[in-house]
Design a protein around this motif. Structure first.
Motif, PDB file in Angstrom:
ATOM      1  N   ILE D  54       0.836  -1.195   0.000  1.00  0.00           N
ATOM      2  CA  ILE D  54       0.000   0.000   0.000  1.00  0.00           C
ATOM      3  C   ILE D  54       0.874   1.249   0.000  1.00  0.00           C
ATOM      4  O   ILE D  54       0.553   2.247  -0.645  1.00  0.00           O
ATOM      5  N   ILE D  58       0.801   4.368  -2.482  1.00  0.00           N
ATOM      6  CA  ILE D  58       0.674   5.759  -2.050  1.00  0.00           C
ATOM      7  C   ILE D  58       1.865   6.571  -2.548  1.00  0.00           C
ATOM      8  O   ILE D  58       1.708   7.645  -3.121  1.00  0.00           O
ATOM      9  N   GLY D  62       0.721   7.233  -6.067  1.00  0.00           N
ATOM     10  CA  GLY D  62      -0.039   8.372  -5.601  1.00  0.00           C
ATOM     11  C   GLY D  62       0.735   9.668  -5.589  1.00  0.00           C
ATOM     12  O   GLY D  62       0.145  10.727  -5.759  1.00  0.00           O
ATOM     13  N   PHE D  70       2.079  15.398 -13.718  1.00  0.00           N
ATOM     14  CA  PHE D  70       1.926  16.831 -13.546  1.00  0.00           C
ATOM     15  C   PHE D  70       2.954  17.580 -14.397  1.00  0.00           C
ATOM     16  O   PHE D  70       2.627  18.480 -15.165  1.00  0.00           O
ATOM     17  N   MET D  73       2.362  17.137 -18.162  1.00  0.00           N
ATOM     18  CA  MET D  73       1.250  17.968 -18.613  1.00  0.00           C
ATOM     19  C   MET D  73       1.645  19.433 -18.612  1.00  0.00           C
ATOM     20  O   MET D  73       1.312  20.197 -19.497  1.00  0.00           O
TER      21      MET D  73
ATOM     22  N   LEU F 125      -4.543   3.275   5.511  1.00  0.00           N
ATOM     23  CA  LEU F 125      -3.595   3.518   4.427  1.00  0.00           C
ATOM     24  C   LEU F 125      -4.216   3.167   3.083  1.00  0.00           C
ATOM     25  O   LEU F 125      -3.967   3.820   2.079  1.00  0.00           O
ATOM     26  N   TYR F 126      -5.009   2.121   3.128  1.00  0.00           N
ATOM     27  CA  TYR F 126      -5.699   1.725   1.903  1.00  0.00           C
ATOM     28  C   TYR F 126      -6.559   2.871   1.399  1.00  0.00           C
ATOM     29  O   TYR F 126      -6.570   3.210   0.217  1.00  0.00           O
ATOM     30  N   PHE F 128      -6.167   5.954   1.987  1.00  0.00           N
ATOM     31  CA  PHE F 128      -5.310   7.014   1.459  1.00  0.00           C
ATOM     32  C   PHE F 128      -4.750   6.675   0.099  1.00  0.00           C
ATOM     33  O   PHE F 128      -4.679   7.518  -0.791  1.00  0.00           O
ATOM     34  N   GLY F 129      -4.355   5.431  -0.033  1.00  0.00           N
ATOM     35  CA  GLY F 129      -3.832   5.009  -1.328  1.00  0.00           C
ATOM     36  C   GLY F 129      -4.825   5.286  -2.422  1.00  0.00           C
ATOM     37  O   GLY F 129      -4.498   5.887  -3.449  1.00  0.00           O
ATOM     38  N   SER F 132      -5.432   8.951  -3.057  1.00  0.00           N
ATOM     39  CA  SER F 132      -4.369   9.588  -3.815  1.00  0.00           C
ATOM     40  C   SER F 132      -4.412   9.179  -5.278  1.00  0.00           C
ATOM     41  O   SER F 132      -3.921   9.889  -6.138  1.00  0.00           O
ATOM     42  N   LEU F 133      -4.996   8.032  -5.551  1.00  0.00           N
ATOM     43  CA  LEU F 133      -5.111   7.632  -6.952  1.00  0.00           C
ATOM     44  C   LEU F 133      -6.249   8.367  -7.644  1.00  0.00           C
ATOM     45  O   LEU F 133      -6.287   8.454  -8.868  1.00  0.00           O
ATOM     46  N   VAL F 135      -6.843  11.220  -8.108  1.00  0.00           N
ATOM     47  CA  VAL F 135      -6.450  12.359  -8.911  1.00  0.00           C
ATOM     48  C   VAL F 135      -6.167  11.969 -10.366  1.00  0.00           C
ATOM     49  O   VAL F 135      -6.287  12.782 -11.272  1.00  0.00           O
ATOM     50  N   TYR F 136      -5.834  10.701 -10.563  1.00  0.00           N
ATOM     51  CA  TYR F 136      -5.528  10.297 -11.933  1.00  0.00           C
ATOM     52  C   TYR F 136      -6.704  10.475 -12.866  1.00  0.00           C
ATOM     53  O   TYR F 136      -6.553  10.892 -14.005  1.00  0.00           O
ATOM     54  N   MET F 139      -6.830  14.014 -13.776  1.00  0.00           N
ATOM     55  CA  MET F 139      -5.709  14.476 -14.597  1.00  0.00           C
ATOM     56  C   MET F 139      -5.777  13.891 -15.992  1.00  0.00           C
ATOM     57  O   MET F 139      -5.591  14.590 -16.988  1.00  0.00           O
ATOM     58  N   ILE F 140      -6.043  12.608 -16.055  1.00  0.00           N
ATOM     59  CA  ILE F 140      -6.068  11.980 -17.372  1.00  0.00           C
ATOM     60  C   ILE F 140      -7.192  12.566 -18.202  1.00  0.00           C
ATOM     61  O   ILE F 140      -7.011  12.919 -19.365  1.00  0.00           O
ATOM     62  N   SER F 159      -2.440  19.375  -8.255  1.00  0.00           N
ATOM     63  CA  SER F 159      -1.632  20.004  -7.221  1.00  0.00           C
ATOM     64  C   SER F 159      -2.440  20.170  -5.943  1.00  0.00           C
ATOM     65  O   SER F 159      -1.907  20.015  -4.840  1.00  0.00           O
ATOM     66  N   ILE F 162      -2.542  16.723  -4.211  1.00  0.00           N
ATOM     67  CA  ILE F 162      -1.258  16.361  -3.612  1.00  0.00           C
ATOM     68  C   ILE F 162      -1.030  17.181  -2.364  1.00  0.00           C
ATOM     69  O   ILE F 162      -0.607  16.681  -1.320  1.00  0.00           O
ATOM     70  N   GLU F 165      -3.436  16.145   0.487  1.00  0.00           N
ATOM     71  CA  GLU F 165      -3.249  14.782   0.959  1.00  0.00           C
ATOM     72  C   GLU F 165      -2.262  14.736   2.127  1.00  0.00           C
ATOM     73  O   GLU F 165      -2.427  13.994   3.089  1.00  0.00           O
TER      74      GLU F 165
END
Lengths: 109, 192, 479, 170, 461, 362
Positions: D54, D58, D62, D70, D73, F125-126, F128-129, F132-133, F135-136, F139-140, F159, F162, F165
């Motif tokens: 994990i 992250i 992450g 970033f 882009m 943590l999971y 959070f993981g 944090s993903l 955002v993809y 962004m994509i 930004s 990130i 987070e």
């Protein structure tokens, strides 16, 4: 409690090592062949991950936490490295409007 | 500078205190205000079912009035068109032929009478200008929306009062809109 | 008397002359003072049979290096020659016309003298190497800074050549140190029994290449002519007069006593080459038009002879070596001295453009001629006894080599007399000769001194051999 | 079951890793790299290293890759194509690397590697409690020193990335 | 440990002072602080703050103290010199200096690690700080380029090191160097062990820029600001050699059959490549960069010889001699040129006329680098050559000698330009701090004439 | 009986998933309703009684709208963006324990079954993981649109995510320090009485967390990525049809998950005040336990709904930040504050046994 889980019995450790070596070589290849600084940098990350896989593998198979702690360190440090690295790449980009390393020819012998 | 009234608030650029800079009290205050509104009586009028009461002097869609016998009052004098600030009105006059006395009140009448509803600003000046009390802006009818430009031009077919309302009307005034009544009441009385 | 004196006095003189700058009189005074002082010290030593003339101080513990200096019969004449040649060079420089005297050149020459004394007196191999290497720096400085524009290139070539050679010597020294398990680098703590035959061979090669380049012997000589030609004459005098004697000295005190087997195994190759060098130098000298290059190749030829004598490994030859090296030092310094005066006056070094100098100064002609004779090794000059003994030694070694080397007797007279003829005799090629102001009193005295030496040691070679011969013989018989 | 999972993840990992270096578009490379990281996280879970798996997500997926994405882009990079003049170089380096890797793999494939036996095996080592204990006792000093690294990196990134006065480009 | 803590705090304090805008204070405090840390290193118990029984993975033994003292000593000078960079260019003093001081933390770790984690963290602290320092001159394209190249190659090398570490871990199940070394004896046949040693070595050789892994270093050195280049070729060189020596001269020394050959050929290649390529350079910085590669070659002698205990002193001596010579040379050139970051050989022409003292000292420093007697460089070379001779590495020594000669050839170029050129001086101003230069020259001479002073000082540490 | 366990677990997972979707769906409705109420309006009320079919109608509309992909867009990534956003949003809820355990021994399942997708020991943590993903997706999608506004929106989103987070995880660390576990269910178990709720123990942490949660969900006042006035629609400017729907939907799922996490971490999860009284009223045994659990689940959902409401409430109260203000707030206020919070928490944790000992010695 201390029974070895299935995976450690059915998959020899060598398989993981081979996988890591393959990933590592792919990373090296990327570093050698690509010209885009960012992609080179990404290949380096790939190599780091291959190393991480190796460490985790050995750590788990040998039942020794040190390896995993090391991976933790590698991850932390890789993050710092990326921060600095990308700052440098952005800096370069501002200068030459590209991240192509073959355009960097100010310094030649 | 001396303030003329005590209503204006003086702007000051003083530094915010720590408590203020935290913003949290202000945020909580804001939340309180919104929460208060949450429970307030709602002001929504659910339109088709419920309708907002119209003002008596509301200026809605135009109508070309008929007299008690059902004759058109308009003589195509053109004063309305002159008065119109938006130049929305146009007309063509024609002479009444024999046998048409039951249709038109005067010898002259408007063969064509058009109002461009896109131009019209519903100011009511035409109504004021009309010497024959022929044009009125109804207080209970709104100009509908249009789907094509052709619909925008209202001809006599859509402007002239229908015969049914005449029949049910008890008097000149009773067949008219609230606006008619109001105008009569206020200052048209003296004109007759 | 403490050998450190010879170290300290030129060092002090170096500082003083740096400070003195362009003051010619002060420089002259320093020159004479140091010369006389050095000779006086040397004389007292000789009188005392070198009893107190040694010192050994621990210098660098971590490497086991001692500041071990000693004067002895072998290096005595080298020391004397150093004093003389340095004197000659400084005499030349300090008596230059007003404003041309340079404090830094004088200082560098004095510094060179320090290192030369160090080389010749060193009893510790590292100290020897240290000084041996360090001698390059002053010479390099003088030549590069005050030489002709081409000198920079030539001197760096010289520098690299000698550095190349001496680094092999360094390796050799380190090997000796390591393989014998010695705690120090004192020469006395090594002897040939430490080294097996093949090792001696390698060591011989390592040291020989250093010394051969320095001298220079035939295949290693290619730096020589250019440097001699392009440097200021002071440095040419020093190089030809004394620097190359370091090679001779090294052969005498290190190679011959310590690696006799190596010398025997490989010497024959180089003796042949040296002997060829004698012929080659002489032949090339004959066709040169640059006065310096003539002298340079003559030097090559003479040194070839000395080298052959060294490699011949016999007592006669070694005695000859000592004699000849002294003679050569004096003669070549004198020749360069005089030829530079001539060249300065004529404004060229091209032999074809010279001539008739006799008419300008007869005295100088005589001086020049005496040096020439010494160089040709005419009997009664200092060149003769040394050359004679050398040739004897070489004949003993191999008769064909002897014949080859013997050619020098004839050939040297050919090119030297050609030189004399082209410069002094014949028709003068300009009116420069009439404007010749004379050599000047200081130079006259100095040159006369050199000439006196030529004649003195020609007449009484025993002064040298009396001191050196027994010592030189012991080099061969010690082990 | 586990085996199949392993082979599937490995296949995916290698494939996406290859695509990282073969994609022309840097964005695609980043995305493939993220995919690789996911597969590696999968491997970590297989290896009973949940915490790292994990954290891998992250940190790498992450944070690091977001930063990459970033930047790419931000810089609006165009496709980066292989040019002919470097083709031989590419082929050559590819050949060399793969030969070397092949040799290593051949060697490693059969190499005996010591692993823990039943008696010494501890399935809890990959758990966060265990790792935390090791990290904060045995490796406390290097762990603290990493903070120096971060500080340095932070200062540096700001110093280098900051736009100077008068610089026109973004 | 105490020094490391002190340095970290120092960097932090400088950073905050920089935020507060006290630039003058920052500059002074940086030099003073590093000096103080040197004092702490020498006179304080390094484990004073470490609770009993805690493992620090760092061990300051005699060797590491020596290397650390060298690192800090040179750093004091470099920090003092960097004032000029900060003055001249658009560089933020606080950031620059604090990053430099943080990098010292890494450098010290590299001298004292006992564990791969501390090795790796040290490498990276040093490395990342250096990437930043290399790119300090944001306006200069070469500086940018240097930073990028250093970054890419450094990161790549790090990966190789890590791969090696992973393999060693796989082979031995430990990351502690002592344990690995102990297990190493039995794993002669282990593929993983061999691979591990191989990659670790390659990676570290990358870091010390030994040929054939040197190709990044000339560009990086040339492009970096000259202070940073000085820092890299002095302090970083010391640190990385300390690490290399600690691993291969220390822990893995008895396993030399695994790695000896690589180092041997790397050494030869470095000597030749460095010297030959330095010969054709026109820029002094680039020349010195290549010469730095060649010095790497000489320094590798220390790894190759059997008697590693004895040569440690020699290694320190060499590093000191080389470092001081370079430092002196740079301090002179730095004061000569106001703005130019890329000194060309031609620029030096005739400098002796304008500034004889500086020119003399410069010449001395180059002589020292060339290893000519009278200077420290000579004994430095001896201290490398002598043990190698003892081990019978004759071929290596011959290569060493040949390359020394080549080295002398190019080291004399600047000397020639300075002293013997007839052209007018192009230097902008004379050495501003003459006494500093003279002290430097004196140090070179003293190490050359009385190397025992240095060795005895070092022996006290 | 493995089968039953599997079935039970499967049911729970499906249920959680379904409820997640349901709540998210109705959040869209609630959002508009709340907006209406706060602005003295009624909100949607046409589709069905009180407009409760509105979300379905919206969904239907989304499905049938033209699905438009810009010509120069990167097609696959354009599709991948919203899918990723949706995926990461949906995956998160599986580690949140919505209730205590169910005793299903009547089905023969011995072990009590937790009302939770999976209980991993690194649960937080999971979360959070995955967050944090998240955002993809943004962004994509933003990049693939090949539109400057989208790209700007995407970069802002990245930004922002990130930045916040960091503060978010730092604020959590204080809780982890108190609880000593990363598992969400452990954290909830630790807050079994009202005054042990973390809101009382970590008020500062809570404030930081909730601010960050707003930022992470791209909710007002931090909805910079999609702020209409500057960026049209931000990253989803070019999106239409169900792809747009996915983005919007993902936001609501995130909101739900955030609310759940906030309730779990700071408000005792399924615990509620007066638990013991309620427990006393219920019958003993499995039935009572199960009932208690269900009541807990209800309480939890109550909290979640409140926080969803809170999200909306804030949205209609506070104005949008400017971008530099957003960054300043994140980096210059929240992160230092969070670090200080950790330090204080640590100090207190260290000092607490001493204080307790001192008090007991009195």
């Amino acid at each position: 409690m201390n029974q070895i889980p299935e995976i450690f019995r059915v998959i020899p450790v060598n398989n993981f090592v081979i996988l890591a070596v393959v990933l590592f070589s792919i990373g090296i290849l990327g570093v050698l062949t690509r010209r885009n600084a960012i992609i080179i940098f990404m290949s380096v990350e790939l190599m780091l991950n291959a190393v991480n896989l190796l460490f985790v593998t050995f750590s788990s198979y040998k039942s020794d936490p040190t390896g995993q702690v090391f991976v933790f360190f590698i991850m932390a440090i890789a993050a710092a490295e990326v921060a600095v690295g990308l700052a440098i790449i952005v800096m370069i980009y501002r200068r030459i409007r590209s991240t192509d390393v073959s355009l960097l020819n100010n310094l030649k012998g | 500078m001396q303030a003329l009234t005590n209503r204006s608030k003086r702007v000051s650029n003083k530094k915010l205190s720590l408590g203020e800079r935290l913003y949290l009290p202000a945020v909580v205050g804001g939340l309180g205000i919104t929460l208060k509104h949450f429970f307030k009586k709602k002001v929504t009028i659910q339109y088709p079912e419920e309708q907002r009461p119209m003002s008596e002097v509301y200026r809605g869609l135009h109508v070309l009035k008929r007299d008690e016998q059902g004759r058109e009052r308009c003589t195509a004098c053109g004063l309305c068109a002159v008065a119109c600030p938006a130049e929305a009105i146009s007309m063509t006059a024609a002479e009444r032929q024999p046998g048409e006395e039951n249709l038109y009140r005067e010898e002259k009448y408007a063969a064509v009478y058009e109002i461009n509803m896109l131009r019209c600003i519903f100011c009511g000046l035409c109504e004021e200008a009309c010497p024959k009390s022929a044009i009125y802006l109804q207080s209970d009818k709104l100009a509908p929306s249009f789907y094509s430009r052709a619909d925008v031009i209202y001809g006599k077919d859509r402007l002239v009062q229908s015969m049914e309302t005449i029949k049910t009307a008890k008097s000149l005034k009773s067949g008219l809109t609230t606006s008619d009544r109001y105008v009569d009441k206020v200052w048209k009385n003296g004109k007759y | 008397m403490n050998p450190l004196y010879l170290f300290v006095s030129p060092l002090v003189a170096a500082v003083l002359s740096w400070l003195a700058g362009k003051n010619g009189n002060l420089q002259k005074a320093l020159t004479v003072l140091v010369f006389v002082g050095s000779l006086a010290v040397l004389y007292t030593w000789k009188q005392a049979a070198f009893v107190d003339a040694s010192i050994s101080l621990p210098w660098i513990h971590s490497f086991g290096i001692y500041l071990a200096l000693a004067a002895n019969p072998i290096n005595f004449w080298f020391l004397v020659l150093t004093a003389i040649v340095v004197f000659a060079a400084q005499m030349y420089h300090s008596s230059k016309e007003e404003g041309a005297v340079r404090g830094d050149v004088m200082a560098m020459i004095f510094l060179l003298q320090v290192f030369l004394f160090g080389v010749f007196m060193a009893q510790d191999l590292m100290l020897f190497y240290f000084c041996y290497e360090a001698t390059i720096l002053p010479i390099y400085y003088i030549s590069s800074r005050y030489g002709s524009p081409a000198a920079e290139r030539a001197t760096i070539k010289f520098f690299l050549y000698t550095l190349f050679g001496s680094l092999f010597m360094l390796l050799g020294i380190l090997y000796m140190y390591n393989s014998t398990g010695a705690e120090n680098f004192l020469i006395s703590s090594f002897n040939p029994y430490y080294f097996s035959g093949s090792v001696q061979g390698w060591l011989f090669l390592a040291f020989f290449i250093a010394f051969a380049i320095k001298m220079p012997l035939f295949p290693f000589h290619s730096w020589q002519a250019d440097v001699y030609a392009e440097s200021p004459v002071e440095s040419t005098m020093l190089m030809s007069g004394i620097l190359l004697k370091m090679g001779v000295f090294g052969m005498l005190t290190i190679v011959i006593p310590l690696f006799p087997q190596g010398l025997k195994d490989y010497g024959y190759i180089f003796i042949g080459l040296s002997a060829f060098g004698v012929l080659y130098g002489a032949l090339v000298a004959m066709v040169q038009y640059d006065i310096r290059k003539v002298l340079a190749y003559s030097s090559l030829s003479h040194v070839g002879l000395i080298g052959a004598g060294l490699l011949a490994y016999s007592d006669v030859a070694l005695e000859g070596v000592v004699l000849q090296m002294f003679a050569h030092g004096v003669n070549i310094a004198g020749l360069f001295f005089v030829s530079e005066i001539i060249a300065k006056q004529t404004g060229t070094r091209d032999l074809d453009l010279m001539g008739g100098f006799t008419r300008a100064s007869f005295g100088l002609t005589v001086l020049f001629f005496v040096f020439l004779l010494g160089s040709i090794a005419v009997p009664l000059t200092n060149g003769f006894p040394g050359e004679f003994k050398l040739l004897m030694g070489i004949f003993e070694y191999n008769i064909y080599l002897g014949i080859l080397c013997g050619s020098t007797v004839i050939l040297s007279s050919v090119y030297m007399l050609r030189l004399f003829q082209k410069t002094m005799l014949g028709k003068e090629s300009g009116d420069y000769i009439l404007s010749f102001q004379g050599v000047g009193a200081f130079r006259t005295v100095g040159l006369s001194l050199l000439v006196a030496l030529v004649l003195l040691f020609g007449l009484f070679p025993g002064i040298i051999s009396g001191v050196a011969d027994t010592a030189v013989r012991t080099l061969l018989t010690a082990y | 079951m586990v085996q199949n999972l392993f082979y599937f993840l490995s296949f995916l990992a290698v494939l996406s890793a290859l695509m990282v270096i073969l994609s022309k578009n840097p964005i695609h490379s980043v995305l493939y790299l993220i995919l690789t990281f996911f597969t590696l996280s999968g491997h970590y879970i297989l290896l009973n290293a949940q915490f790292l798996s994990i954290v891998n997500l992250i940190v790498y997926a992450g944070a690091i890759m977001v930063l990459f994405l970033f930047t790419i882009m931000f810089l609006n990079l165009k496709d980066d194509s292989f040019t002919g003049s470097r083709l031989f170089f590419h082929l050559g380096s590819g050949l060399v690397v793969f030969t070397l890797a092949g040799l290593i793999i051949l060697k490693v494939a059969t190499a005996p590697i010591a692993v823990a036996d039943d008696a010494h095996f501890d399935s809890q080592i990959g758990m966060v409690e265990n790792l935390g204990k090791v990290l904060y006792s045995k490796f406390l000093v290097p762990f603290e020193l990493v903070s120096v690294l971060f500080l340095s990196a932070m200062v540096g990134a700001v110093m280098l990335g900051r736009r100077e006065k008068g610089e026109k480009n973004f | 440990m105490l020094t490391i803590t002190f340095l970290s705090l120092l960097g932090l304090v400088l950073l905050f002072l920089g935020f507060a805008g006290k630039v003058g204070l920052v500059k002074n405090l940086a030099a003073l602080g590093v000096l103080a840390s040197l004092g702490i290193l020498l006179f304080a118990n390094q484990d004073a703050l470490v609770p009993a029984g805690m493992e620090t993975q760092l061990l300051f033994d005699a060797n590491s103290l020596k290397f650390s003292a060298l690192i800090l000593g040179f750093s004091v000078c470099i920090v003092m010199m960097s004032r000029s960079l900060v003055k001249k260019e658009n560089v933020q003093a606080a950031e620059f200096l604090s990053v430099m001081i943080f990098s010292l933390v890494g450098a010290l770790m590299l001298t004292a690690f006992t564990h791969m984690i501390t090795l790796f963290v040290g490498l990276e602290i040093l490395g990342i700080s250096l990437y930043i320092l290399a790119g300090t001159l944001k306006d200069s394209p070469s500086s940018n380029e240097a930073a990028l190249k250093y970054l890419l190659m450094g990161a790549f090398a790090t990966c190789l090191v890590l791969f090696g570490m992973a393999m060693l871990y796989g082979a031995t199940g430990s990351l502690d160097f002592k344990e690995i070394a102990a297990v190493g004896n039995q794993s002669v046949d282990s593929v993983l062990f061999k691979l591990g040693i191989f990659f670790l070595l390659i990676g570290v050789l990358f870091k010390v820029s030994a040929a054939p892994f040197h190709f990044w270093s000339p560009d990086v050195y040339e492009g970096s600001p000259s202070i940073v280049m000085l820092y890299m070729s002095v302090v970083v060189k010391i640190a990385s050699f300390a690490a290399l020596f600690r691993i291969f001269g220390g822990y893995f020394h008895h396993l030399s059959y695994f790695w000896w050959g690589i180092v041997y050929y790397g050494c030869i290649a470095s000597l030749l490549v460095g010297n030959l390529l330095a010969l054709v350079q026109k820029s002094i910085k680039r020349q010195l960069a290549f010469s730095s590669i060649s010095h790497t070659g000489y320094l590798l002698f220390a790894i190759l010889v059997v008697n590693n205990e004895a040569i440690a002193g020699g290694l320190v001596f060499y590093l000191f001699a080389y470092g001081s010579a370079l430092l002196v040379a740079f301090s002179v050139m730095n004061s000569w040129f106001e703005s130019s970051e890329n000194y060309q050989l031609d620029q030096l022409k005739g400098a002796a006329k304008a500034d004889p003292v500086g020119a003399t000292v410069l010449a001395l420093s180059f002589l020292s680098m060339a290893g000519i007697p009278l200077t420290g460089g000579f004994f430095a070379k001896i201290s490398m050559f002598a043990p190698a001779m003892g081990d019978g590495l004759y071929h290596l020594l011959i290569v060493g000698i040949v390359s020394s000669v080549i080295g002398a050839a190019y080291y004399f170029k600047p000397i020639m330009n300075v002293w013997f050129s007839t052209e007018e001086a192009t230097i902008e101003n004379a050495t501003d701090m003459k006494w500093v230069a003279m002290v430097g020259g004196l140090v070179i001479l003293i190490t050359g004439l009385f190397p025992d002073t240095l060795t005895s000082i070092l022996a006290m540490i | 009986m493995e089968l039953y366990l599997f079935l039970a677990k499967g049911t729970i997972i499906l249920l959680i998933f379904g409820i997640t979707l349901l709540i998210a769906t109705y959040s869209t409705y609630a959002e508009r309703k709340v907006a209406g109420f706060i602005q003295d309006r009624l909100g949607p009320n046409r589709a069905g009684p009180w407009g409760i079919w509105q979300p379905l109608a919206d969904a239907g509309k989304m499905f049938f709208k033209q699905d438009f992909i810009p010509a120069r867009a990167s097609k696959w990534l354009f599709i991948a963006g919203p899918s990723l956003a949706m995926l990461t949003a949906c995956l998160t809820s599986c580690v949140i324990p919505f209730g205590d355990t169910l005793d299903l021994s009547f089905l023969g399942i011995e072990k009590p079954v937790a009302i939770q997708g999976i209980d991993v020991n690194i649960g937080i943590l999971y979360v959070f993981g995955l967050v944090s993903l998240g955002v993809y997706g943004v962004m994509i999608g933003g990049w693939a649109s090949n539109n400057k506004f989208s790209l700007l929106g995407a970069i802002r989103a990245a930004s922002q995510n990130i930045s916040y987070e960091l503060a978010m995880s730092l604020s959590i660390i204080a809780i982890i320090m108190i609880t000593g576990s990363l598992s969400v269910s452990e954290i909830i178990k630790d807050q079994d009485t009202f005054f042990k709720w973390n809101i009382f123990r970590q008020p500062v942490g809570f404030i930081i967390f909730i601010i960050c949660a707003f930022a992470e969900c791209n909710r007002t006042p931090f909805d910079l990525p999609e702020c209409e006035t500057e960026l049209i629609g931000g990253y989803h400017t070019e999106y239409s049809s169900m792809k747009l729907g996915f983005y919007l939907f993902a936001e609501y799922i995130n909101m739900f998950v955030s609310s759940a996490v906030i309730s779990a971490l700071y408000f005792g999860g399924y615990h509620f005040p007066g638990e013991s009284i309620v427990a006393g009223l219920l019958p003993e045994g499995a039935l009572g336990h199960n009932l208690m659990t269900l009541i807990g689940v209800g309480a939890f959902f109550g909290k979640i709904l409140f926080f969803i409401f809170f999200f909306m409430w804030v949205r209609w109260t506070i104005a949008r930040f400017r971008y530099d203000q957003l960054m300043n707030l994140g980096w210059k206020s929240l992160i230092p504050l969070a670090i200080a919070n950790i330090l204080v928490t640590g100090a207190v944790l260290l000092a607490l046994p001493e204080i307790k000992g001192y008090i007991s010695s009195l």
